[in-house]
Design a protein around this motif. Structure first.
Motif, PDB file in Angstrom:
ATOM      1  N   ALA A  63       0.827  -1.206   0.000  1.00 27.57           N
ATOM      2  CA  ALA A  63       0.000   0.000   0.000  1.00 27.57           C
ATOM      3  C   ALA A  63       0.862   1.257   0.000  1.00 27.57           C
ATOM      4  O   ALA A  63       0.588   2.218  -0.722  1.00 27.57           O
ATOM      5  CB  ALA A  63      -0.944  -0.017   1.200  1.00 27.57           C
ATOM      6  N   LEU A  64       1.922   1.261   0.803  1.00 23.00           N
ATOM      7  CA  LEU A  64       2.828   2.413   0.818  1.00 23.00           C
ATOM      8  C   LEU A  64       3.554   2.547  -0.512  1.00 23.00           C
ATOM      9  O   LEU A  64       3.654   3.646  -1.071  1.00 23.00           O
ATOM     10  CB  LEU A  64       3.839   2.270   1.956  1.00 23.00           C
ATOM     11  N   LEU A  65       4.070   1.443  -1.036  1.00 24.52           N
ATOM     12  CA  LEU A  65       4.861   1.504  -2.258  1.00 24.52           C
ATOM     13  C   LEU A  65       4.041   1.970  -3.447  1.00 24.52           C
ATOM     14  O   LEU A  65       4.582   2.553  -4.398  1.00 24.52           O
ATOM     15  CB  LEU A  65       5.473   0.127  -2.546  1.00 24.52           C
ATOM     16  N   ALA A  66       2.732   1.729  -3.409  1.00 22.42           N
ATOM     17  CA  ALA A  66       1.860   2.151  -4.501  1.00 22.42           C
ATOM     18  C   ALA A  66       1.370   3.582  -4.340  1.00 22.42           C
ATOM     19  O   ALA A  66       0.731   4.121  -5.250  1.00 22.42           O
ATOM     20  CB  ALA A  66       0.661   1.202  -4.594  1.00 22.42           C
ATOM     21  N   ASP A  67       1.651   4.208  -3.208  1.00 16.44           N
ATOM     22  CA  ASP A  67       1.146   5.542  -2.897  1.00 16.44           C
ATOM     23  C   ASP A  67       2.264   6.569  -3.076  1.00 16.44           C
ATOM     24  O   ASP A  67       3.081   6.794  -2.176  1.00 16.44           O
ATOM     25  CB  ASP A  67       0.614   5.563  -1.461  1.00 16.44           C
ATOM     26  N   GLU A  68       2.306   7.198  -4.243  1.00 14.73           N
ATOM     27  CA  GLU A  68       3.394   8.125  -4.543  1.00 14.73           C
ATOM     28  C   GLU A  68       3.413   9.326  -3.600  1.00 14.73           C
ATOM     29  O   GLU A  68       4.476   9.826  -3.238  1.00 14.73           O
ATOM     30  CB  GLU A  68       3.290   8.590  -5.998  1.00 14.73           C
ATOM     31  N   ALA A 121       2.445   9.373  -0.437  1.00 16.13           N
ATOM     32  CA  ALA A 121       2.967   8.933   0.862  1.00 16.13           C
ATOM     33  C   ALA A 121       4.485   8.771   0.806  1.00 16.13           C
ATOM     34  O   ALA A 121       5.207   9.165   1.727  1.00 16.13           O
ATOM     35  CB  ALA A 121       2.304   7.633   1.295  1.00 16.13           C
ATOM     36  N   LEU A 122       4.986   8.195  -0.276  1.00 19.64           N
ATOM     37  CA  LEU A 122       6.432   8.045  -0.428  1.00 19.64           C
ATOM     38  C   LEU A 122       7.117   9.402  -0.518  1.00 19.64           C
ATOM     39  O   LEU A 122       8.204   9.605   0.050  1.00 19.64           O
ATOM     40  CB  LEU A 122       6.750   7.216  -1.674  1.00 19.64           C
ATOM     41  N   ARG A 170      10.425  13.764   1.997  1.00 17.72           N
ATOM     42  CA  ARG A 170      10.523  15.121   2.551  1.00 17.72           C
ATOM     43  C   ARG A 170      10.945  15.070   4.014  1.00 17.72           C
ATOM     44  O   ARG A 170      11.797  15.853   4.460  1.00 17.72           O
ATOM     45  CB  ARG A 170       9.191  15.853   2.402  1.00 17.72           C
ATOM     46  N   ALA A 171      10.337  14.165   4.760  1.00 20.78           N
ATOM     47  CA  ALA A 171      10.674  14.048   6.180  1.00 20.78           C
ATOM     48  C   ALA A 171      12.124  13.611   6.361  1.00 20.78           C
ATOM     49  O   ALA A 171      12.818  14.081   7.268  1.00 20.78           O
ATOM     50  CB  ALA A 171       9.727  13.056   6.856  1.00 20.78           C
ATOM     51  N   ALA A 172      12.579  12.720   5.476  1.00 20.92           N
ATOM     52  CA  ALA A 172      13.964  12.264   5.576  1.00 20.92           C
ATOM     53  C   ALA A 172      14.930  13.405   5.303  1.00 20.92           C
ATOM     54  O   ALA A 172      15.946  13.564   5.994  1.00 20.92           O
ATOM     55  CB  ALA A 172      14.196  11.112   4.597  1.00 20.92           C
ATOM     56  N   ARG A 173      14.618  14.218   4.301  1.00 22.93           N
ATOM     57  CA  ARG A 173      15.488  15.357   3.980  1.00 22.93           C
ATOM     58  C   ARG A 173      15.481  16.399   5.095  1.00 22.93           C
ATOM     59  O   ARG A 173      16.486  17.056   5.353  1.00 22.93           O
ATOM     60  CB  ARG A 173      15.046  15.999   2.666  1.00 22.93           C
TER      61      ARG A 173
END
Length: 285
Positions: A36-41, A43-44, A49-52
């Motif tokens: 579900a996450l991998l299919a949700d652009e 969300a990814l 953004r949070a990682a940066r």
């Protein structure tokens, strides 16, 4: 991104390994790392953004078990005899089309979890493999570009195999491939944008410190794009499905007698360029 899941088996939480080697908690952003996450652009994109931004909470690494990097796996499709050198060492003809078999999702364990030698086994074998993780629904793909666009990322699979069950007991290969703990996965799911060329990755595996497999995905008979495109003609691939793409030469099956099959107490370590490293201790079931 290097995505992973940490914590007790069955209760893993989503995390990210940042560029400085810090383990960052993603549980405030996403419920899990899954199809579900991998299919949700969107969300990814939020995770990126949070990682940066560097504001994600840091997890204490020494206390964290690393689980499989993907939850709620749909299906595991495997390709056999997909390296020229492996086909040669086992005396098999190079296949005209990909050899396809399946592994059940419940064979998956974490990259450092114990691997169990099945009761009655005398021919448990090792296989380091590049695993492809699907990120969008794929049916009847026409081009290699379409196939690679369906790939969310890559990880390491240890396709543990019991050769007597697989080859000498009749029927399909599946009997030697689906024993409990026979698919350690991880440590990371590395997103596809981090892997410039899936056909330029080194794969290595050691048993008790001795290098047994030392290959490259450049030796694959059917490259990743071909495999994904081929499979999409026979089955629908969904986000969260995994493809194990075969193993290079160096397995116990291909060694002279007495073949050095795995025994309780053996330690297997494996790595693929850019995808991290696994380590398992073998134990009798």
């Amino acid at each position: 991104m290097r995505l992973l899941r940490v914590g007790p088996a069955g209760a893993e939480r989503p995390a990210l390994l940042d560029g400085d080697g810090n383990l960052r908690d993603l549980s405030g952003l996403v419920p899990d790392i899954d199809g579900a996450l991998l299919a949700d652009e969107s969300a990814l994109a939020g995770v990126r953004r949070a990682a940066r931004g560097g504001a994600l909470p840091v997890l204490d690494r020494p206390e964290q078990r690393v689980g499989p990097p993907l939850g709620r796996i749909g299906k595991i499709v495997c390709i056999g005899l997909n390296y020229h050198d492996h086909a040669a060492e086992t005396g098999a003809e190079v296949p005209a089309e990909p050899v396809v078999f399946m592994k059940a999702p419940d064979t998956v364990v974490g990259p450092q979890d114990t691997v169990l030698i099945p009761k009655g086994s005398v021919k448990t074998d090792w296989e380091v493999e590049l695993a492809v993780v699907i990120g969008r629904t794929a049916r009847w793909l026409e081009t290699d570009a379409e196939a690679l666009a369906a790939v969310a990322g890559y990880t390491i699979a240890h396709d543990v195999s019991e050769r007597e069950f697989q080859i000498e007991r009749g029927g399909q290969w599946d009997k030697g491939k689906n024993c409990e703990t026979f698919n350690p996965l991880g440590p990371w799911l590395v997103t596809a944008d981090e892997i410039a060329d899936p056909q330029d990755l080194a794969l290595r595996l050691w048993v008790n410190g001795e290098l047994r497999q030392d290959g490259s995905t450049a030796d694959q008979i059917f490259p990743v794009a071909h495999v994904v495109r081929y499979l999409s003609r026979f089955m629908t691939l969904y986000p969260g499905d995994i493809i194990n793409t075969g193993t290079p030469a160096g397995v116990a099956l291909g060694q002279p007698e007495p073949k050095p099959y795995l025994r309780a107490g053996d330690v297997v370590e494996l790595e693929i360029t850019g995808l991290g490293r696994q380590r398992q201790v073998l134990k009798n079931a």
